[in-house]
Design an enzyme around this catalytic site. Structure first.
Site, short mmCIF file in Angstrom:
data_model
loop_
_atom_site.label_atom_id
_atom_site.label_comp_id
_atom_site.label_asym_id
_atom_site.label_seq_id
_atom_site.Cartn_x
_atom_site.Cartn_y
_atom_site.Cartn_z
N GLU A 301 0.83 -1.21 0.00
CA GLU A 301 0.00 0.00 0.00
C GLU A 301 0.86 1.25 0.00
O GLU A 301 0.67 2.16 -0.82
CB GLU A 301 -0.92 0.00 1.23
CG GLU A 301 -1.75 1.26 1.38
CD GLU A 301 -2.78 1.39 0.28
OE1 GLU A 301 -2.65 2.34 -0.52
OE2 GLU A 301 -3.69 0.55 0.21
N ASP A 305 1.30 4.04 -3.12
CA ASP A 305 0.97 5.45 -2.96
C ASP A 305 2.13 6.36 -3.35
O ASP A 305 1.96 7.31 -4.11
CB ASP A 305 0.54 5.73 -1.51
CG ASP A 305 -0.78 5.08 -1.15
OD1 ASP A 305 -1.49 4.62 -2.07
OD2 ASP A 305 -1.10 5.01 0.05
N SER A 515 -7.38 2.34 -3.71
CA SER A 515 -6.15 2.84 -3.12
C SER A 515 -5.16 3.24 -4.21
O SER A 515 -4.22 3.99 -3.94
CB SER A 515 -5.52 1.80 -2.20
OG SER A 515 -5.21 0.63 -2.92
#
Length: 585
Positions: A301, A305, A515
């Site tokens: 994650e 990002d 995400s």
């Protein structure tokens, strides 16, 4: 030391005698129905330490909100006239009477000024105390609660009380009634074992969108890269600068670590100029947040990002915020504190920053039903303060389709505390831009794209025209009673969210989920901020009033796909705004 040394020596009887009679008149401040997925496991250990946060009423938030909407409205003469940190803090600082009343109440329980931490505006007070003392202060009983699916534990109560005279001086106290699980929002992750060295399908014919005339590489329907995103969103020939005061950031929680070596591998693979410059990012630790560089602990994650948000905007100044916060309480492991509400930790820090990044993305959230209204409202006012200072905020809309709540394992229907389906938080906050997901090119909705309507927040005026058109086009009776048609609607916008090529632990992987959409959208916002700053214009700041007015014409309307969930087919992507892809991409 949490107990004032002088008061700790006094007999309890003396303390009780010293309190005025009105202090003993208690009234319930907040009471909740625990989510069906949490059950009592046992009594909370009396010596278990809790970091307690007390919110004082903000003196003039409505005035702040008025400022926010004026400076975010492209038709208003004040558009772009962002407020300073000091101006914002003056509007949300609590009334002195509230400060004095709560401080004196804490003192009556042996908690002195030296034991209290205060937020930059003074609207939050933070103490650490054992369960036994907090139970006395709040006239309540804490229990250990266990989650039926994850096996996680929390120390919580379902109701707490305060002296009657304090009720108007306290907005909320947490952790008390919040049962959130706060998790990252990627949908699935899988390795690409056969494509380590290169992106496949480079020999495929280019894809042309006949509606827009945009052409992208044929590989973009199986692997999303920075180049694919720049092609799809018309930014191929734009070069941002490093010296115009621009900045971008992503947030990290739950021990998700962004790996520098993985970033270099990503840059070598997709952003050669950044690799040649050995570009990196700033790391800021909040509440003892870590950023381990052990390759075995690289967070998919966090890497997703930073790699895409910063890869799109290189060489703009970039920051990764790593916020600490222990996982939920584990009964057989002694913990000194119990903290799994890191939003407010991050908000305390960023609101105290004299120059926060101009664009910030978050890919974490809770089911709205697990977040008490009082807590959601106060966290939301923090996001409004950032918007008033010229900061753009994006959040993933969620990966569970319509409703996006935990489904019942047997029926796949979403069972909430009160029987209704709800949106995600903080995506449901009206001062944040919620980003849904698309796939392929030409684009269509990703089936997991979270979307729906909030029960906690009313629909803001900037959404009325677009959302009313969507609701008016729904067949009569569609999901009647299952959603709040007058609630804040999500998502606002969408971007690509499948097949993202990410490096983690030295290995190329594919990731899908909203995400991926949130950092992609904030990356494009970062480029737009760069263009404005080069012309001497202010940053975009709070985006939504602009998006739902002038900027709507710049969006590609997504009309194919749906977001099934909660045992239903979900909503359809349709002409105009919809509860799958928002205004589009």
């Amino acid at each position: 030391m949490w107990l004032n040394s002088a008061l700790s020596l006094l007999p309890l009887a003396v303390l009780a005698f010293a309190l005025p009679t009105k202090d003993c008149e208690l009234k319930v401040k907040e009471s909740v129905v625990p989510p069906a997925t949490w059950t009592k496991f046992g009594a909370a250990p009396p010596d278990h330490m809790i970091k307690l946060r007390i919110a004082l009423p903000q003196s003039n938030f409505r005035a702040l909100e008025e400022h926010l909407y004026e400076i975010s409205n492209p038709y208003h003469e004040r558009y772009g006239a962002h407020l300073t940190k000091e101006e914002v803090e003056a509007l949300v600082a609590p009334h002195p009477e509230s400060v004095d009343s709560v401080t004196n109440w804490l003192s009556s329980h042996g908690i002195g000024e030296g034991d209290i931490s205060r937020s930059p505006a003074g609207d939050w007070l933070i103490i650490e105390a054992p369960v036994s003392l907090i139970e006395t202060m709040l006239d309540t009983k804490y229990h250990v609660w266990k989650h039926a699916t994850t096996g996680e534990y929390l120390v919580r109560t379902t109701s707490y009380s305060l002296p009657k005279y304090l009720l108007d001086h306290v907005d909320l106290i947490q952790p008390t009634t919040m049962f959130g699980t706060f998790r990252k929002l990627e949908s699935t992750i899988h390795s690409i074992s056969s494509t380590e060295g290169q992106i496949q399908s480079l020999d495929l014919a280019p894809i042309v969108d006949s509606a827009t005339g945009i052409t992208v590489d044929g590989s973009c329907n199986s692997t999303i890269t920075v180049n694919c995103l720049k092609q799809i969103y018309n930014a191929v020939n734009y070069t941002p600068s490093a010296d115009v005061g621009n900045s971008i950031a992503v947030t990290g929680y739950l021990d998700q670590f962004a790996n520098f070596a993985d970033l270099q591998a990503f840059y070598a693979d997709q952003v050669p100029a950044a690799a040649a410059a050995n570009a990196t990012f700033n790391v800021v630790s909040i509440a003892a947040g870590n950023n381990s560089q052990d390759p075995t602990q690289a967070g998919v994650e966090a890497n997703l990002d930073v790699q895409f948000a910063f890869g799109l905007t290189f060489p703009v100044e970039s920051t990764f915020y790593t916020t600490g916060g222990l996982p939920p309480f584990i009964p057989d492991v002694r913990r000194t504190t119990n903290s799994n509400e890191p939003y407010t930790e991050w908000l305390d820090f960023i609101l105290g920053h004299p120059n926060p990044p101009l664009a910030i993305s978050t890919s974490y959230g809770d089911d709205e039903q697990t977040v008490p209204l009082s807590y959601a409202q106060r966290a939301c006012t923090g996001f409004a303060q950032l918007g008033a200072r010229g900061v753009s905020l994006t959040v993933s809309s969620g990966d569970g389709g319509v409703g996006d709540s935990d489904p019942d394992p047997a029926t796949q229907q979403c069972i909430t505390n009160d029987g209704t389906n709800r949106a995600r938080f903080p995506a449901s906050c009206p001062y944040i831009t919620a980003v849904g997901g698309t796939k392929f090119f030409p684009e269509q909705a990703a089936s997991f794209s979270g979307g729906g309507f909030s029960d906690w927040f009313a629909r803001p005026a900037y959404q009325d025209s677009a959302v009313n058109a969507f609701l008016g086009a729904l067949p009569n009776g569609t999901y009647a009673g299952l959603f709040n048609a007058s609630g804040r609607a999500t998502p606002d916008v969408a971007t690509q969210s499948e097949f993202f090529r990410v490096f983690a632990g030295g290995v190329a992987r594919q990731v899908q989920g909203t995400s991926a959409a949130a950092p992609t959208f904030i990356g494009i916002v970062g480029l737009l901020n760069d263009a404005r700053l080069k012309k001497g214009l202010p940053s975009l700041g709070f985006l939504n009033p602009l998006l739902y007015s002038q900027a709507a014409s710049g969006f590609n309307d997504i009309t194919v796909g749906s977001n099934p969930g909660c045992g239903t087919p979900g909503f359809n992507a349709t002409k105009g705004w919809d509860a799958v892809t928002g205004l589009g991409t």
